[in-house]
Enzyme design. Structure first.
Site, short mmCIF file in Angstrom:
data_model
loop_
_atom_site.label_atom_id
_atom_site.label_comp_id
_atom_site.label_asym_id
_atom_site.label_seq_id
_atom_site.Cartn_x
_atom_site.Cartn_y
_atom_site.Cartn_z
N GLY A 295 0.79 -1.24 0.00
CA GLY A 295 0.00 0.00 0.00
C GLY A 295 0.81 1.28 0.00
CG HIS B 279 1.51 -3.05 -15.43
ND1 HIS B 279 1.04 -4.21 -14.84
CD2 HIS B 279 2.51 -3.43 -16.26
CE1 HIS B 279 1.74 -5.24 -15.29
NE2 HIS B 279 2.64 -4.80 -16.16
C1 GAR Z 1 3.20 -1.39 -7.50
O1 GAR Z 1 4.56 -1.37 -7.84
C2 GAR Z 1 2.35 -1.62 -8.74
O2 GAR Z 1 2.93 -1.16 -9.91
C3 GAR Z 1 2.22 -3.12 -8.76
O3 GAR Z 1 2.13 -3.49 -7.42
C4 GAR Z 1 2.89 -2.60 -6.62
C5 GAR Z 1 2.10 -2.24 -5.40
O4 GAR Z 1 2.91 -1.60 -4.47
N1 GAR Z 1 1.07 -3.51 -9.52
C6 GAR Z 1 1.01 -4.60 -10.26
O5 GAR Z 1 1.92 -5.38 -10.36
C7 GAR Z 1 -0.31 -4.79 -10.97
N2 GAR Z 1 -0.20 -5.81 -11.93
P1 GAR Z 1 2.26 -0.92 -3.18
O6 GAR Z 1 1.31 -1.93 -2.56
O7 GAR Z 1 3.43 -0.62 -2.27
O8 GAR Z 1 1.56 0.33 -3.61
#
Ligand code: GAR
Length: 187
Positions: free
Chosen positions: A14, A107
């Site tokens: 998050g 993404h």
């Molecule tokens: C982010 O880096 C986002 O780009 C990726 O998950 C991470 C979440 O980080 N999303 C994907 O891979 C979607 N396919 P966070 O929970 O620390 O915000």
């Protein structure tokens, strides 16, 4: 400015949710985070919802009950904009139709390259020269909607998956707020 009631979907840490919450405290930032949806009970990101007093719900893996619960709550909290920030689950066509052009996804690659999962290991395997992140509108094709903002960095010889993730996320913290400002610039 009337801020758009926004729901952020998460599955994990998050850090992007936290970044959006902090941005949304600025009166000129176009959204207010009014609801957080997580498909993981143990998602650390829920702690940001708790800390900043934002309502949150958990959804399970049963597609029908999960979608029903989401739609009910989107209505309840008068949500007009949805941001998928690290939500590792595919959302239904029904939800997409109900929120056409109102759902964005973040993404960790330079789309259309490396759609789907495990982007960093595939990038290294492919000896990519550049990495980055993309914010795009969500349509029914996986990671396939219109791009709003894309940011890139150069991959160095010593970069590993962890470094790529760090470099990518540093860009994400700029790209996501920038995309939201861009979407609502003329409204
Ligand atoms: C982010 O880096 C986002 O780009 C990726 O998950 C991470 C979440 O980080 N999303 C994907 O891979 C979607 N396919 P966070 O929970 O620390 O915000």
């Amino acid at each position: 400015m009337v801020k758009k009631n926004t729901c952020v979907f998460i599955s994990g840490k998050g850090s992007n949710l936290k970044n959006l919450i902090l941005h949304s405290r600025d009166n000129n930032f176009p959204i207010k985070i009014s609801l957080v949806v997580s498909n993981k009970k143990k998602a650390d990101g829920i702690n940001y919802a708790k800390k900043y007093n934002i309502p949150y719900i958990f959804v399970d893996n049963n597609r029908n009950s999960c979608e029903k619960k989401i739609l009910l709550n989107l209505k309840k909290f008068k949500i007009s904009f949805i941001c998928l920030a690290g939500y590792m689950k595919i959302i239904s066509g029904y939800l997409i139709k109900n929120y056409e052009k109102k759902i964005i996804n973040l993404h960790p690659s330079l789309l259309p390259k490396f759609k789907g999962l495990n982007t960093f290991s595939r990038m290294l395997k492919n000896k990519e020269k550049k990495g980055g992140c993309t914010v795009h509108f969500v349509n029914e094709k996986l990671d396939g909607g219109i791009k709003i903002v894309q940011k890139s960095f150069f991959i160095m010889d010593n970069d590993n998956e962890l470094i790529l993730k760090k470099k990518t996320q540093e860009l994400e913290y700029k790209a996501l707020p920038e995309a939201i400002i861009k979407i609502f610039r003329n409204t």
